[in-house]
Design an enzyme around this catalytic site. Structure first.
Site, mmCIF file in Angstrom:
data_model
loop_
_atom_site.group_PDB
_atom_site.id
_atom_site.type_symbol
_atom_site.label_atom_id
_atom_site.label_comp_id
_atom_site.label_asym_id
_atom_site.label_seq_id
_atom_site.Cartn_x
_atom_site.Cartn_y
_atom_site.Cartn_z
ATOM 1 N N TYR A 1 6.024 16.758 15.506
ATOM 2 C CA TYR A 1 6.537 16.474 16.923
ATOM 3 C C TYR A 1 6.091 17.683 18.005
ATOM 4 O O TYR A 1 6.587 18.866 17.673
ATOM 5 C CB TYR A 1 7.703 15.979 17.059
ATOM 6 C CG TYR A 1 8.233 14.522 16.303
ATOM 7 C CD1 TYR A 1 7.169 13.970 15.933
ATOM 8 C CD2 TYR A 1 9.575 14.383 16.239
ATOM 9 C CE1 TYR A 1 7.393 12.821 15.170
ATOM 10 C CE2 TYR A 1 9.822 13.217 15.546
ATOM 11 C CZ TYR A 1 8.911 12.211 15.033
ATOM 12 O OH TYR A 1 9.090 11.012 14.270
ATOM 13 N N GLY B 1 -2.763 22.831 22.716
ATOM 14 C CA GLY B 1 -2.970 23.573 21.279
ATOM 15 C C GLY B 1 -1.805 23.991 20.579
ATOM 16 O O GLY B 1 -1.951 24.271 19.585
ATOM 17 N N LEU B 2 -0.610 23.486 20.937
ATOM 18 C CA LEU B 2 0.406 23.560 20.197
ATOM 19 C C LEU B 2 0.579 23.009 18.992
ATOM 20 O O LEU B 2 0.898 23.398 17.943
ATOM 21 C CB LEU B 2 2.013 23.239 21.168
ATOM 22 C CG LEU B 2 2.983 23.333 20.534
ATOM 23 C CD1 LEU B 2 3.627 24.985 19.969
ATOM 24 C CD2 LEU B 2 4.476 23.161 21.389
ATOM 25 N N GLY B 3 0.159 21.532 19.088
ATOM 26 C CA GLY B 3 0.015 20.822 17.921
ATOM 27 C C GLY B 3 -0.790 21.448 16.645
ATOM 28 O O GLY B 3 -0.559 21.543 15.719
ATOM 29 N N ASN C 1 -1.530 4.468 16.473
ATOM 30 C CA ASN C 1 -1.345 5.635 17.281
ATOM 31 C C ASN C 1 -2.753 6.257 17.001
ATOM 32 O O ASN C 1 -2.830 7.405 16.177
ATOM 33 C CB ASN C 1 -0.247 6.529 16.515
ATOM 34 C CG ASN C 1 0.004 7.947 17.454
ATOM 35 O OD1 ASN C 1 -0.850 8.178 18.423
ATOM 36 N ND2 ASN C 1 1.050 8.369 16.886
ATOM 37 N N TYR D 1 -5.335 14.217 13.387
ATOM 38 C CA TYR D 1 -5.271 14.396 11.874
ATOM 39 C C TYR D 1 -6.993 14.488 11.547
ATOM 40 O O TYR D 1 -7.183 15.081 10.519
ATOM 41 C CB TYR D 1 -4.528 13.486 11.131
ATOM 42 C CG TYR D 1 -3.120 13.606 11.425
ATOM 43 C CD1 TYR D 1 -2.230 14.883 11.442
ATOM 44 C CD2 TYR D 1 -2.293 12.541 12.099
ATOM 45 C CE1 TYR D 1 -1.156 14.779 11.795
ATOM 46 C CE2 TYR D 1 -1.043 12.499 12.307
ATOM 47 C CZ TYR D 1 -0.297 13.933 12.356
ATOM 48 O OH TYR D 1 0.922 13.991 12.538
#
Length: 181
Positions: A104, A113-115, A142, A149
């Protein structure tokens, strides 16, 4: 110059549980409320993101939480589960499989870029643990998360039901093989 982003392992305490409950509830709502019935959303949020439930999850030795802080503010997290049987036949051993139960990122930090930084942390941890694979379930609708991913090499290997209130939805099970064991 060092980055203000800090990714660390969570400590199993009440303040961290409260932060996870707030961020989890807000992030899940922001991502999925528009596509679901309000009563299903309310039921899921109440059941899943209480501080007490988050503390129990933090204290469960089978879980690992990676926290992403930007200038001491929690802006994202990942909940990981060791030896996950998601997508496996009942007779197969789940050892060496790390499941991403949650990844999350606060809505205002998406696209920064955090994810990706959290995912790199997850994959590095999986390699350190000598995992054979990282697995996860993602809602079939989604598309944004599924594309994310896929960029990291995850591929569909099945599906399973996901209960959101009274609504039974379909999650696509994704897997990324590792050199681990």
């Amino acid at each position: 110059m060092s980055s203000p982003l800090r990714i660390s392992l969570a400590k199993p305490n009440a303040p961290t549980a409260a932060q996870l409950a707030d961020l989890g509830r807000q992030t899940f709502h922001d991502t999925f409320a528009a596509a679901n019935k309000p009563e299903d959303m309310a039921a899921y949020l109440a059941e899943t993101f209480s501080p007490e439930k988050q503390l129990a999850e933090l204290q469960d030795r089978g879980n690992t939480f990676l926290l992403a802080h930007m200038q001491n503010e929690l802006v994202g997290y990942a909940k990981l589960r060791d030896n996950s049987a998601i997508g496996l036949p009942e007779d197969q051993d789940p050892a060496g499989r790390l499941e991403i139960e949650r990844l999350y990122v606060r809505e205002d930090w998406q696209g920064t870029g955090l994810g990706a930084a959290l995912m790199r942390g997850i994959l590095a941890l999986a390699e350190q643990l000598h995992c054979r694979a990282v697995v996860l379930g993602v809602w079939e609708k989604n598309d944004k998360a599924r594309a994310f991913y896929q960029r990291f090499g995850f591929r569909p290997v099945g599906e399973h039901p996901f209960q959101l209130g009274q609504d039974v939805q379909t999650d696509i099970i994704l897997r990324k093989g590792l050199s681990g064991r």
